[in-house]
Design an enzyme around this catalytic site. Structure first.
Site, PDB file in Angstrom:
ATOM      1  N   PRO A 121      -2.129  49.864  35.437  1.00 19.79           N
ATOM      2  CA  PRO A 121      -1.729  50.123  36.825  1.00 19.79           C
ATOM      3  C   PRO A 121      -1.885  48.871  37.686  1.00 19.79           C
ATOM      4  O   PRO A 121      -2.825  48.092  37.520  1.00 19.79           O
ATOM      5  CB  PRO A 121      -2.700  51.223  37.255  1.00 19.79           C
ATOM      6  CG  PRO A 121      -3.090  51.899  35.989  1.00 19.79           C
ATOM      7  CD  PRO A 121      -3.141  50.814  34.956  1.00 19.79           C
ATOM      8  N   GLU A 122      -0.957  48.686  38.604  1.00 18.91           N
ATOM      9  CA  GLU A 122      -0.982  47.512  39.470  1.00 18.91           C
ATOM     10  C   GLU A 122      -1.559  47.873  40.826  1.00 18.91           C
ATOM     11  O   GLU A 122      -1.878  49.029  41.109  1.00 18.91           O
ATOM     12  CB  GLU A 122       0.424  46.929  39.558  1.00 18.91           C
ATOM     13  CG  GLU A 122       1.009  46.704  38.170  1.00 18.91           C
ATOM     14  CD  GLU A 122       2.161  45.732  38.106  1.00 18.91           C
ATOM     15  OE1 GLU A 122       2.432  45.031  39.102  1.00 18.91           O
ATOM     16  OE2 GLU A 122       2.805  45.670  37.051  1.00 18.91           O
ATOM     17  N   LYS A 136      -7.122  45.751  41.595  1.00 20.29           N
ATOM     18  CA  LYS A 136      -6.964  46.862  40.659  1.00 20.29           C
ATOM     19  C   LYS A 136      -8.269  47.647  40.480  1.00 20.29           C
ATOM     20  O   LYS A 136      -8.376  48.460  39.564  1.00 20.29           O
ATOM     21  CB  LYS A 136      -6.473  46.331  39.310  1.00 20.29           C
ATOM     22  CG  LYS A 136      -5.130  45.603  39.388  1.00 20.29           C
ATOM     23  CD  LYS A 136      -4.716  45.071  38.028  1.00 20.29           C
ATOM     24  CE  LYS A 136      -3.416  44.285  38.106  1.00 20.29           C
ATOM     25  NZ  LYS A 136      -2.977  43.791  36.779  1.00 20.29           N
ATOM     26  N   ARG A 184       0.975  40.443  27.399  1.00 13.23           N
ATOM     27  CA  ARG A 184       2.075  40.974  28.206  1.00 13.23           C
ATOM     28  C   ARG A 184       3.383  40.235  27.920  1.00 13.23           C
ATOM     29  O   ARG A 184       3.391  39.155  27.350  1.00 13.23           O
ATOM     30  CB  ARG A 184       1.700  40.894  29.694  1.00 13.23           C
ATOM     31  CG  ARG A 184       0.662  41.918  30.088  1.00 13.23           C
ATOM     32  CD  ARG A 184       0.090  41.679  31.465  1.00 13.23           C
ATOM     33  NE  ARG A 184      -0.773  40.511  31.483  1.00 13.23           N
ATOM     34  CZ  ARG A 184      -1.698  40.298  32.429  1.00 13.23           C
ATOM     35  NH1 ARG A 184      -1.850  41.162  33.413  1.00 13.23           N
ATOM     36  NH2 ARG A 184      -2.457  39.222  32.393  1.00 13.23           N
ATOM     37  N   ASN A 236       2.231  42.890  35.818  1.00 17.92           N
ATOM     38  CA  ASN A 236       3.393  42.347  35.130  1.00 17.92           C
ATOM     39  C   ASN A 236       4.720  42.779  35.750  1.00 17.92           C
ATOM     40  O   ASN A 236       5.688  42.016  35.765  1.00 17.92           O
ATOM     41  CB  ASN A 236       3.354  42.749  33.652  1.00 17.92           C
ATOM     42  CG  ASN A 236       3.975  41.705  32.762  1.00 17.92           C
ATOM     43  OD1 ASN A 236       3.947  40.518  33.085  1.00 17.92           O
ATOM     44  ND2 ASN A 236       4.549  42.120  31.647  1.00 17.92           N
TER      45      ASN A 236
END
Length: 268
Positions: A2-3, A50, A258, A171
């Protein structure tokens, strides 16, 4: 993972606990197995990048529950009087039963109960949170741009994902911001005008958390598969120019493995 915008929305959701009193707490991790927050007043939950910080007044002692979702963690909120379903019991790491709703941390990889005055020990390393409501956009931009400029040879995508430089970008946002500003993801930071990029990040993320808004969308099109310009769209045509999008892993400097997407025509 989660961002920052997702975590800020989650903090807002956990706000329903604010003003309630803990009737019972169940910490299902060895480190805090004997902790008991019964009788504590819930003061509120705030996001830092975060990270989530839920604060309590426990008989005059200021305590903070620090949680980080990483890839799999989740907070769920149940209406007053409802219990966690049996199918989720094995996933629970923390259960807080209050005089209002019940909240449970599921599959949570980071759970720390600490004095509130020690919060900086877990979030003090973070760069500026672009969604920090207590700081102006100009202040955030100056701080973030200064940190980016301090390492001019780093690839842009790597620098933006470093939470010590800018907190909350993940990302999705980094890939989309590079596209929107026309930068190849691995361009050295020193070759990029970082100020407009950071200002765009602030505007876009604040729009994403606006109550009643469409959430995270960078194209302006909320139809399935069209919310993002490049993220996750391997070899699909660019929504702007039609060129097939390219894809690669970010390399050894990213321990989380990523991926990066970009348009070879729109980004130079």
């Amino acid at each position: 993972m989660p961002e920052g915008d997702t975590v800020h929305r989650l903090a807002r959701r956990l706000g329903v606990l604010t003003g309630t009193t803990v009737r019972g707490s169940d910490f299902r991790i060895p480190r805090h197995a004997t902790a008991d927050l019964s009788g504590a007043a819930v003061l509120g939950t705030t996001a830092r990048g975060k990270h989530l910080l839920t604060r309590f007044d426990h008989a005059g002692q200021a305590l903070t529950l620090h949680t980080h979702l990483r890839m799999d963690g989740e907070w769920t909120v149940l209406a007053a009087g409802r219990s966690l379903p049996r199918r989720l019991q094995a996933d629970a790491r923390v259960v807080l039963t209050t005089t209002g709703p019940t909240a449970a941390a599921l599959r949570m990889p980071v759970v720390e109960l600490l004095p509130t005055d020690a919060e900086e020990s877990v979030v003090g390393h973070l760069g500026p949170d672009l969604l920090d409501p207590g700081r102006s956009a100009d202040d955030l931009v100056e701080d973030a741009v200064g940190r980016l400029a301090a390492q001019p040879d780093r690839p842009l995508v790597t620098a933006l994902l470093d939470q010590r430089t800018v907190a909350g970008l993940g990302n999705v946002w980094v890939n989309e911001l590079c596209f929107l500003r026309g930068h190849l993801p691995r361009t050295p930071v020193g070759e990029v005008d970082a100020e407009p990029l950071v200002r765009l990040a602030i505007r876009a993320m604040r729009f994403a958390i606006a109550p009643g808004g469409p959430g995270r969308v960078t194209t302006g099109d909320t139809r399935p598969g069209r919310r993002y310009w490049v993220y996750g769209r391997t070899h699909q045509p660019c929504l702007r120019c039609g060129t097939a999008l390219l894809f690669s892993e970010q390399g050894s400097e990213d321990p989380e493995g990523r991926h990066t997407w970009w348009c070879p025509r729109c980004q130079t």
